[in-house]
Design an enzyme around this catalytic site. Structure first.
Site, mmCIF file in Angstrom:
data_model
loop_
_atom_site.group_PDB
_atom_site.id
_atom_site.type_symbol
_atom_site.label_atom_id
_atom_site.label_comp_id
_atom_site.label_asym_id
_atom_site.label_seq_id
_atom_site.Cartn_x
_atom_site.Cartn_y
_atom_site.Cartn_z
ATOM 1 N N LYS A 91 0.823 -1.214 0.000
ATOM 2 C CA LYS A 91 0.000 0.000 0.000
ATOM 3 C C LYS A 91 0.854 1.260 0.000
ATOM 4 O O LYS A 91 0.522 2.253 -0.640
ATOM 5 C CB LYS A 91 -0.926 -0.005 1.220
ATOM 6 C CG LYS A 91 -1.902 -1.158 1.268
ATOM 7 C CD LYS A 91 -2.763 -1.122 2.510
ATOM 8 C CE LYS A 91 -1.985 -1.467 3.770
ATOM 9 N NZ LYS A 91 -1.486 -2.844 3.803
ATOM 10 N N GLY A 115 3.876 -1.410 8.752
ATOM 11 C CA GLY A 115 5.173 -1.152 8.144
ATOM 12 C C GLY A 115 5.043 -0.941 6.648
ATOM 13 O O GLY A 115 4.637 -1.839 5.924
ATOM 14 N N GLN A 299 -2.466 -2.237 7.838
ATOM 15 C CA GLN A 299 -2.952 -3.626 7.863
ATOM 16 C C GLN A 299 -3.905 -3.875 6.686
ATOM 17 O O GLN A 299 -3.709 -3.314 5.627
ATOM 18 C CB GLN A 299 -3.598 -3.967 9.219
ATOM 19 C CG GLN A 299 -2.645 -3.935 10.390
ATOM 20 C CD GLN A 299 -2.438 -2.538 10.932
ATOM 21 O OE1 GLN A 299 -3.373 -1.768 11.142
ATOM 22 N NE2 GLN A 299 -1.199 -2.177 11.173
#
Length: 500
Positions: A91, A115, A299
């Protein structure tokens, strides 16, 4: 897609010990593979005799805009980038690329467990955790919304690292006064909680995310705005620490610990003050001024506390609903939502993974894709693309388009499998992604097998120049899911993107 033959294979590709690219569909007779004895699942392989002819069922519409800037420029005033799997889809890279066309990039949930690895124009690598991925674009303002949990020491470490590498942060990052503070003791409690669960552990990043959200939900959490009132800060922190000490025998709380932490946060409060803003007002005011806002999810949907493989999930809502609650904006202002999905599937931590490949096959994907966590360095579990899970994510989020990442990782394979549907052991179809973990562990996955392209595609920048087998794979995913793929990642760099 015409199906030439189908065969029930005695065990799942999850426990395949042979080479990842072994031929399964060379003829109508299927070879017996070597599987580990402890596998309890049966999965069906549906083998395609030939690749799709190339006909695309999806109406492409805006997909014919041509150049990347045209496509990016056509995105809605408030757009979002969300994950479609169990995280780690890439992403950050798409957010970094899109950010040049947006005034604001905002995080709405999660914390330093997110992350995001991105590269600047010189190819230098940056690993971000709390700071939004728009930070490398110097004209972009970054917002950390109220739904995020903020570890202040980690935030300053990240800011210092960016500035030491020439990335200006002053005046470019805003933190919500409503965001909750994540303390070091939350991380300690996270580890104690995992140890307590023993064999049923969740597999968290141990960054304290769950315990911090727990403090928030039981209403004894401390918010960023509380740093402006140090006269009551010690009392609130004492309540938090005392609660943790009463719950976990391994947590040793002393008066000195409280005193040291309060003194430390007095210093942090002074430094953090220029970053603190009422971001609900700020973001809504920006919307009224027609500023363009890009929301960056952390996430992914399969880790959503409501919709994911509960309890093996994160503690926030990484799906579309989390944008509104995590930034304080109305649903009616949301426009284009882009789902990011790998060309295969990975997940970290524990929990069901229907299309997982164990053994050497999973190892090959892991090392080819460098599947190791940005935040923890943990090796990721790897498997085939799960279309059933992807359709479920698209249904929840209402994606207008998809970004298919890491297509280049599959380039060496002679064939590629797509997990197209689920069924129970008695053959009963499973229409959607089930909540029941026992059913998830026992269900069978039906696979379609498509030929690979077995050539390097990392230097290709035009969709039409991709090998036909690669285009067939992309278009088959579009056809099965019903959402167009507008962006295709073929490498880690900023320019390694094909606009379709």
């Amino acid at each position: 897609m015409s199906i030439s033959s189908s065969a029930s294979i005695s065990s799942s590709p999850r426990t395949w010990n042979g080479a990842l690219s072994r031929q399964l569909c060379g003829s109508h007779t299927h070879p017996q593979l070597s599987f580990s004895a402890n596998n309890k699942q049966q999965k069906t392989i549906i083998c395609s005799a030939a690749a799709k002819s190339g006909s695309v069922v999806i109406e492409q519409g805006a997909a014919d805009l041509g150049s990347g800037p045209s496509r990016i420029g056509s995105l809605s005033q408030v757009s979002g980038v969300l994950g479609c799997q169990w995280g780690d889809e890439g992403k950050g890279k798409l957010v970094d690329i899109l950010a040049k066309q947006f005034d604001i990039v905002a995080r709405c949930q999660g914390g330093a467990n997110a992350g995001h690895t991105i590269y600047n124009s010189e190819g230098k690598k940056f690993a971000l955790h709390l700071v939004p991925s728009g930070i490398l674009n110097e004209d972009t303002l970054c917002v950390i919304g109220n739904g995020v949990v903020v570890h202040v020491p980690g935030f300053f470490k990240e800011v210092d690292g960016l500035e030491s590498n020439g990335v200006a942060c002053d005046g470019r990052i805003l933190i919500s006064d409503r965001a909750h503070l994540l303390f070091d003791f939350h991380q300690i409690v996270d580890g104690l909680r995992e140890a307590e669960l023993a064999k049923s552990f969740i597999g968290t990043t141990r960054r304290g995310i769950g315990p911090c959200y727990s403090s928030k939900v039981i209403r004894n959490g401390i918010r960023v705005s509380d740093l402006r009132h140090m006269d009551t800060f010690a009392q609130k922190l004492d309540l938090l620490l005392s609660d943790a000490a009463s719950r976990f025998q391994g947590f040793n709380y002393t008066p000195d610990m409280l005193k040291e932490e309060v003194e430390r946060y007095k210093r942090y409060a002074e430094r953090l003050e220029p970053f603190i803003v009422d971001t609900v007002h700020f973001v809504n005011d920006a919307i009224s001024q027609k500023k363009k806002i890009l929301v960056e999810g952390g996430q992914a949907t399969m880790l959503d506390v409501d919709f994911g493989t509960y309890p093996f999930v994160t503690s926030s809502s990484p799906s579309a609903g989390g944008i509104c609650t995590g930034l304080g904006i109305a649903p009616r202002v949301l426009g284009d939502l882009i789902g990011v999905v790998k060309a295969y599937t990975t997940r970290v931590g524990s929990g069901p993974f229907p299309t997982e490949i164990l053994g050497k096959g999973g190892d090959l994907l892991r090392f080819a894709g460098q599947e190791f966590g940005t935040t923890t360095g943990r090796p990721r579990r790897c498997g085939w693309l799960d279309i059933a899970a992807l359709k479920y994510c698209c249904q929840i989020n209402g994606f207008s388009s998809l970004n298919l990442t890491k297509l280049d990782v599959l380039s060496d394979l002679s064939e590629i499998q797509l997990g197209v549907s689920y069924k129970q052991s008695d053959g009963t179809p499973v229409p959607s992604f089930p909540a029941d973990l026992r059913l998830l562990e026992q269900l069978e996955v039906e696979y379609e097998v498509m030929p690979g392209w077995q050539t390097d595609i990392s230097s290709i920048r035009e969709y039409s120049e991709l090998p036909k087998a690669a285009r067939n794979y992309v278009e088959r995913i579009e056809e099965l899911v019903g959402v167009p793929i507008h962006y295709i990642g073929i490498g880690p760099g900023r320019d390694a993107l094909i606009y379709k």
